[in-house]
Design a protein around this motif. Structure first.
Motif, PDB file in Angstrom:
ATOM      1  N   ARG A 428     -38.821 -23.801  73.655  1.00 13.27           N
ATOM      2  CA  ARG A 428     -39.094 -22.660  74.548  1.00 13.27           C
ATOM      3  C   ARG A 428     -37.791 -21.954  74.913  1.00 13.27           C
ATOM      4  O   ARG A 428     -37.704 -20.731  74.896  1.00 13.27           O
ATOM      5  N   GLU A 429     -36.789 -22.761  75.262  1.00 15.45           N
ATOM      6  CA  GLU A 429     -35.512 -22.162  75.676  1.00 15.45           C
ATOM      7  C   GLU A 429     -34.877 -21.363  74.536  1.00 15.45           C
ATOM      8  O   GLU A 429     -34.401 -20.244  74.732  1.00 15.45           O
ATOM      9  N   GLU A 430     -34.884 -21.949  73.351  1.00 15.24           N
ATOM     10  CA  GLU A 430     -34.300 -21.241  72.197  1.00 15.24           C
ATOM     11  C   GLU A 430     -35.039 -19.932  71.928  1.00 15.24           C
ATOM     12  O   GLU A 430     -34.427 -18.912  71.591  1.00 15.24           O
ATOM     13  N   THR A 431     -36.367 -19.983  72.076  1.00 20.21           N
ATOM     14  CA  THR A 431     -37.162 -18.786  71.810  1.00 20.21           C
ATOM     15  C   THR A 431     -36.863 -17.690  72.837  1.00 20.21           C
ATOM     16  O   THR A 431     -36.688 -16.521  72.476  1.00 20.21           O
ATOM     17  N   ILE A 432     -36.794 -18.095  74.118  1.00 23.75           N
ATOM     18  CA  ILE A 432     -36.433 -17.115  75.170  1.00 23.75           C
ATOM     19  C   ILE A 432     -35.051 -16.525  74.874  1.00 23.75           C
ATOM     20  O   ILE A 432     -34.847 -15.312  74.962  1.00 23.75           O
ATOM     21  N   ARG A 433     -34.102 -17.365  74.524  1.00 31.80           N
ATOM     22  CA  ARG A 433     -32.764 -16.858  74.176  1.00 31.80           C
ATOM     23  C   ARG A 433     -32.841 -15.894  72.988  1.00 31.80           C
ATOM     24  O   ARG A 433     -32.174 -14.873  72.965  1.00 31.80           O
ATOM     25  N   GLY A 434     -33.652 -16.271  71.997  1.00 26.66           N
ATOM     26  CA  GLY A 434     -33.795 -15.437  70.800  1.00 26.66           C
ATOM     27  C   GLY A 434     -34.330 -14.046  71.106  1.00 26.66           C
ATOM     28  O   GLY A 434     -34.007 -13.084  70.422  1.00 26.66           O
ATOM     29  N   MET A 435     -35.161 -13.964  72.164  1.00 23.29           N
ATOM     30  CA  MET A 435     -35.774 -12.681  72.532  1.00 23.29           C
ATOM     31  C   MET A 435     -34.968 -11.948  73.604  1.00 23.29           C
ATOM     32  O   MET A 435     -35.374 -10.875  74.044  1.00 23.29           O
ATOM     33  N   THR A 436     -33.857 -12.562  74.060  1.00 25.81           N
ATOM     34  CA  THR A 436     -33.052 -11.907  75.100  1.00 25.81           C
ATOM     35  C   THR A 436     -31.566 -11.908  74.684  1.00 25.81           C
ATOM     36  O   THR A 436     -31.136 -11.027  73.961  1.00 25.81           O
ATOM     37  N   ILE A 437     -30.835 -12.936  75.091  1.00 18.22           N
ATOM     38  CA  ILE A 437     -29.378 -12.895  74.926  1.00 18.22           C
ATOM     39  C   ILE A 437     -28.934 -12.940  73.458  1.00 18.22           C
ATOM     40  O   ILE A 437     -27.970 -12.285  73.075  1.00 18.22           O
ATOM     41  N   TRP A 438     -29.670 -13.693  72.622  1.00 23.19           N
ATOM     42  CA  TRP A 438     -29.269 -13.750  71.207  1.00 23.19           C
ATOM     43  C   TRP A 438     -29.603 -12.450  70.490  1.00 23.19           C
ATOM     44  O   TRP A 438     -28.878 -12.015  69.584  1.00 23.19           O
ATOM     45  N   ALA A 439     -30.701 -11.816  70.890  1.00 20.10           N
ATOM     46  CA  ALA A 439     -31.024 -10.503  70.316  1.00 20.10           C
ATOM     47  C   ALA A 439     -29.956  -9.496  70.744  1.00 20.10           C
ATOM     48  O   ALA A 439     -29.527  -8.659  69.952  1.00 20.10           O
ATOM     49  N   ALA A 440     -29.507  -9.605  72.006  1.00 21.54           N
ATOM     50  CA  ALA A 440     -28.438  -8.722  72.494  1.00 21.54           C
ATOM     51  C   ALA A 440     -27.165  -8.940  71.681  1.00 21.54           C
ATOM     52  O   ALA A 440     -26.481  -7.997  71.283  1.00 21.54           O
ATOM     53  N   LYS A 441     -26.872 -10.212  71.407  1.00 25.96           N
ATOM     54  CA  LYS A 441     -25.656 -10.539  70.662  1.00 25.96           C
ATOM     55  C   LYS A 441     -25.709  -9.986  69.230  1.00 25.96           C
ATOM     56  O   LYS A 441     -24.710  -9.497  68.706  1.00 25.96           O
ATOM     57  N   ALA A 442     -26.886 -10.050  68.632  1.00 31.83           N
ATOM     58  CA  ALA A 442     -27.038  -9.521  67.269  1.00 31.83           C
ATOM     59  C   ALA A 442     -26.808  -8.011  67.244  1.00 31.83           C
ATOM     60  O   ALA A 442     -26.500  -7.440  66.202  1.00 31.83           O
ATOM     61  N   ASP A 443     -26.958  -7.363  68.413  1.00 34.16           N
ATOM     62  CA  ASP A 443     -26.737  -5.919  68.551  1.00 34.16           C
ATOM     63  C   ASP A 443     -25.385  -5.617  69.227  1.00 34.16           C
ATOM     64  O   ASP A 443     -25.166  -4.491  69.674  1.00 34.16           O
ATOM     65  N   PHE A 444     -24.530  -6.601  69.337  1.00 35.43           N
ATOM     66  CA  PHE A 444     -23.220  -6.429  70.007  1.00 35.43           C
ATOM     67  C   PHE A 444     -23.381  -5.913  71.443  1.00 35.43           C
ATOM     68  O   PHE A 444     -22.573  -5.129  71.918  1.00 35.43           O
ATOM     69  N   LEU A 445     -24.428  -6.347  72.123  1.00 33.79           N
ATOM     70  CA  LEU A 445     -24.666  -5.856  73.481  1.00 33.79           C
ATOM     71  C   LEU A 445     -24.722  -6.997  74.501  1.00 33.79           C
ATOM     72  O   LEU A 445     -25.200  -6.819  75.611  1.00 33.79           O
ATOM     73  N   GLU A 446     -24.231  -8.187  74.116  1.00 30.47           N
ATOM     74  CA  GLU A 446     -24.393  -9.345  75.002  1.00 30.47           C
ATOM     75  C   GLU A 446     -23.573  -9.256  76.283  1.00 30.47           C
ATOM     76  O   GLU A 446     -23.825 -10.022  77.216  1.00 30.47           O
ATOM     77  N   ASN A 447     -22.606  -8.330  76.357  1.00 30.93           N
ATOM     78  CA  ASN A 447     -21.883  -8.175  77.618  1.00 30.93           C
ATOM     79  C   ASN A 447     -22.572  -7.194  78.562  1.00 30.93           C
ATOM     80  O   ASN A 447     -22.148  -7.020  79.695  1.00 30.93           O
ATOM     81  N   GLU A 448     -23.626  -6.547  78.078  1.00 36.45           N
ATOM     82  CA  GLU A 448     -24.316  -5.543  78.898  1.00 36.45           C
ATOM     83  C   GLU A 448     -25.730  -5.922  79.274  1.00 36.45           C
ATOM     84  O   GLU A 448     -26.209  -5.586  80.352  1.00 36.45           O
ATOM     85  N   ILE A 449     -26.434  -6.576  78.354  1.00 33.72           N
ATOM     86  CA  ILE A 449     -27.849  -6.890  78.583  1.00 33.72           C
ATOM     87  C   ILE A 449     -28.150  -8.302  78.074  1.00 33.72           C
ATOM     88  O   ILE A 449     -27.282  -8.978  77.541  1.00 33.72           O
ATOM     89  N   GLY A 450     -29.389  -8.744  78.269  1.00 35.74           N
ATOM     90  CA  GLY A 450     -29.813 -10.019  77.689  1.00 35.74           C
ATOM     91  C   GLY A 450     -29.796 -11.189  78.637  1.00 35.74           C
ATOM     92  O   GLY A 450     -30.272 -12.273  78.289  1.00 35.74           O
ATOM     93  N   SER A 451     -29.240 -11.017  79.844  1.00 30.14           N
ATOM     94  CA  SER A 451     -29.278 -12.100  80.835  1.00 30.14           C
ATOM     95  C   SER A 451     -29.198 -11.488  82.227  1.00 30.14           C
ATOM     96  O   SER A 451     -28.857 -10.314  82.378  1.00 30.14           O
ATOM     97  N   ILE A 452     -29.544 -12.293  83.223  1.00 34.53           N
ATOM     98  CA  ILE A 452     -29.473 -11.838  84.617  1.00 34.53           C
ATOM     99  C   ILE A 452     -28.210 -12.438  85.202  1.00 34.53           C
ATOM    100  O   ILE A 452     -28.209 -13.528  85.777  1.00 34.53           O
ATOM    101  N   GLU A 453     -27.096 -11.752  84.990  1.00 32.63           N
ATOM    102  CA  GLU A 453     -25.787 -12.230  85.426  1.00 32.63           C
ATOM    103  C   GLU A 453     -25.017 -11.058  86.028  1.00 32.63           C
ATOM    104  O   GLU A 453     -25.269  -9.900  85.684  1.00 32.63           O
ATOM    105  N   VAL A 454     -24.068 -11.378  86.875  1.00 33.06           N
ATOM    106  CA  VAL A 454     -23.256 -10.349  87.524  1.00 33.06           C
ATOM    107  C   VAL A 454     -22.573  -9.477  86.474  1.00 33.06           C
ATOM    108  O   VAL A 454     -21.985  -9.991  85.518  1.00 33.06           O
TER     109      VAL A 454
END
Ligand code: ZN
Length: 492
Positions: A428-454
Motif C-alpha cells: 500500500r505504501e509503495e503504491t501511494i508513493r508511486g501515485m504521489t512523490i515518486w510520480a513527482a520525482k519522475a517529472d522532476f517536481l519532487e521539491n514542489e509537489i507529491g508530499s505534505i511537507e513544509v
C-alpha cells in the motif's frame, strides 16, 4: 537609584506586553486543516494531524495543538478524523486526448463492428452540432473472428474532413477533463506526447486562470517540436513544466504490434516490429543527452525494451540523475531487468494495464514470458522507486483502480480471486508513493509537489476511507471528499 527603578519598570512592562502579544496574536495564514489523519508521504511516511497553508504553500505540519495554537486563519477545515493524502499525480496519461474523448463516441466494449456503426449513428443523432465525430475504445479482440475493421462503412455514412480544433474546442475538452480528474483526487497529470501548439493553448488557459490542473508535458517526437524547444529549453510556470520528449519504440501487445524477441505465442513467425530504425532512437538519445530534456520512450515488447535500454545505457553511462524513462516497460526479458538499475532508467508503470491485459496476455506471450510482464515489484527493486500512472483514456482515470491493481492485482470485478501474478504486487505504501512523490520525482517536481511537507505546494485530498486501511472490497468505494490545489478548493 531612581533612574534605575524606572528602567526596571519599563523593562518589566515591555516584557508583559511581549508576553501578551505572544499569547494572543497568532500568525495569520490562509488555511488551516486540522483533525485529519495526514499521510505526509515524507521520506519516513510519517503521519500528522494538521497543517497550515499560506500563499499556496504548506508552511507548517504537526499535531492539532501545535498548529491551532500557533496559527490563525479565516479558512479552517476540520477534517473530522478523515484521511488526507497529497494530491494524486498520474505519471503517464493523455490529458488532452482524454478531454477530446469526452466529446467522442465511446466505443469501449463493442462486441462487433456493426455495434461500432450503431453507436456512431446514435452519437451523430444526439450531437447534431458536432462538426466531426471522433470515436475510440474499440477492440477487435471482441469482434467475430477478431478481425480488424476498415473505414469503408464509416466513410459511406459520415464522409467529411477533420477541421483543426479551435481554442474553444480545447477549452471545452480540458475543462471537462479537469473536472473529472479533480473529482478523482488528481492534481497533476503527466501528458505523454503533445505538440508545441497544444502546449501554447494550455499555457494560455492556465494563465487566464481557467485551467487549474498542473501538467508535466512530454513533447512528441517530431522535427517542429525539437526545432522550437531545443532552442528555447525547458519551459516552466507554476502549473506547467515542458521538460520531456516522448518517443515510440513499438506498438501494443493486444494488436500484436509490440516488438518481441521471439515469435508471438499465438502467431508463429510473427514478432511485431519497431516503429523506427534503431538509428533513429540512437540519434534522439545523442541529441537529448546534452540537453536538460528527459527522454521518455514507449516500449512494450521485450525486444523494444532491450533496444531502448541498450541505447539508454550507451548514452547515460552508468548511474546518473537524468531520469530517462521507459513508458510501460511491459514485457521484460529476465536478463534485461538489470539494465534499468545500471543506468538509473525509470520504469513508468500503469498497474491497470496488468489487470486489463491479463485476460489475453498469456495467449500472446506464453507462460514463461508472462513471468517477466507487468513485473512492477521487480522493476521497483531496480532503483528503489517507481512512478505509477494509468495511460488514460486507454484506461479509466481512477487512481483507486490503480491502487487495487497494484496492491491486490485485481480488476474492478474482483478477478482473479487470488490476484494476477501476486509476486509482483506492491505494498500500500509503495503504491501511494508511486501515485504521489515518486510520480513527482519522475517529472522532476519532487521539491514542489507529491508530499505534505513544509515548502511544498498545498495540493492535497481528503478521502472518506483510508487507503492504508481500507478493505480490498471497499477500495473502489472510496470517495474523494475534497481536492485542493495550491491551497484552493477545486473539488468538493
Ligand atoms: Zn500512453
Amino acid at each position: 537609584m531612581f533612574v534605575q527603578i524606572i528602567t526596571m519598570r519599563l523593562a518589566f512592562s515591555f516584557f508583559i506586553i511581549l508576553f501578551f502579544f505572544a499569547a494572543n496574536k497568532k500568525q495569520q495564514v490562509d488555511l488551516i486543516v486540522h483533525h485529519g489523519i495526514v499521510y505526509t508521504v515524507d521520506s519516513n511516511f510519517s503521519r500528522a494531524e494538521a497543517f497550515a497553508v499560506k500563499d499556496g504553500k504548506i508552511i507548517a505540519v504537526g499535531n492539532n495543538d501545535d498548529i491551532l495554537n500557533k496559527y490563525g486563519a479565516q479558512d479552517t477545515v476540520d477534517a473530522q478524523g478523515k484521511p488526507i493524502y497529497p494530491g494524486f499525480i498520474d505519471a503517464h496519461a493523455h490529458f488532452v486526448g482524454y478531454g477530446q474523448s469526452l466529446f467522442a463516441v465511446d466505443l469501449f466494449g463493442c462486441n462487433s463492428f456493426d455495434e461500432v456503426i450503431e453507436r456512431v449513428k446514435k452519437f451523430s443523432a444526439e450531437h447534431p452540432n458536432e462538426a466531426w465525430i471522433r470515436g475510440r475504445g474499440w477492440d477487435q479482440n471482441k469482434f467475430p473472428g477478431k478481425a480488424y475493421p476498415d473505414n469503408e462503412k464509416l466513410n459511406e455514412l459520415f464522409a467529411s474532413k477533420i477541421p483543426n480544433p479551435t481554442k474553444e474546442d480545447y477549452t471545452k475538452w480540458l475543462m471537462a477533463a479537469q473536472h473529472n480528474c479533480f473529482a478523482q483526487g488528481l492534481t497533476t497529470i503527466t501528458d505523454c506526447g503533445l505538440n508545441y501548439t497544444d502546449v501554447a493553448i494550455i499555457d494560455a488557459l492556465q494563465k487566464e486562470g481557467k485551467l487549474q490542473m498542473r501538467l508535466y508535458i512530454m513533447l512528441s517526437d517530431n522535427p517542429a517540436n525539437y526545432a522550437l524547444y531545443l532552442k528555447k529549453g525547458p519551459y516552466k510556470t507554476d502549473k506547467l513544466f515542458v521538460h520531456g520528449f516522448k518517443v515510440y519504440a513499438d506498438g501494443a501487445l493486444g494488436s500484436r504490434g509490440a516488438c518481441l524477441l521471439q515469435s508471438y505465442n499465438d502467431k508463429p513467425g510473427w514478432q511485431g516490429f519497431l516503429l523506427s530504425n534503431k538509428s533513429h532512437y540512437d540519434s534522439i538519445a545523442a541529441l537529448l543527452i546534452n540537453t536538460d530534456f528527459q527522454m521518455c520512450t514507449h516500449a512494450i515488447g521485450d525486444s523494444a525494451n532491450r533496444v531502448m535500454l541498450t541505447v539508454y545505457n550507451k548514452y547515460l553511462k552508468g548511474k546518473n540523475d537524468k531520469r530517462w524513462r521507459i513508458e510501460h516497460a511491459q514485457v521484460i526479458n529476465k536478463n534485461d531487468f538489470d539494465l534499468f538499475g545500471k543506468a538509473s532508467v525509470i520504469p513508468s508503470a500503469q498497474p491497470t494495464h496488468a489487470t486489463s491485459d491479463m485476460y489475453w496476455a498469456g495467449e500472446r506471450l506464453g507462460e514463461e514470458r508472462l513471468k517477466g510482464a507487468y513485473a512492477y515489484r521487480q522493476l521497483l527493486e531496480q532503483n528503489g522507486w517507481i512512478p505509477l500512472g494509468t495511460d488514460f483514456p486507454v484506461e479509466d482515470i481512477s487512481p483507486f483502480k490503480t491502487f487495487l491493481a497494484a496492491v491486490f492485482r485485481k480488476d474492478a470485478k474482483g478477478y482473479p480471486a487470488a490476484g494476477f501474478q501476486m509476486e509482483n504486487a506492491l505494498s500500500r505504501e509503495e503504491t501511494i508513493r508511486g501515485m504521489t512523490i515518486w510520480a513527482a520525482k519522475a517529472d522532476f517536481l519532487e521539491n514542489e509537489i507529491g508530499s505534505i511537507e513544509v515548502g511544498k505546494k498545498a495540493d492535497f485530498i481528503i478521502l472518506d476511507k483510508d487507503l492504508m486501511q481500507v478493505t480490498e472490497q471497499d477500495v473502489l468505494n472510496t470517495k474523494v471528499v475534497a481536492t485542493y490545489s495550491g491551497g484552493k478548493k477545486v473539488y468538493k
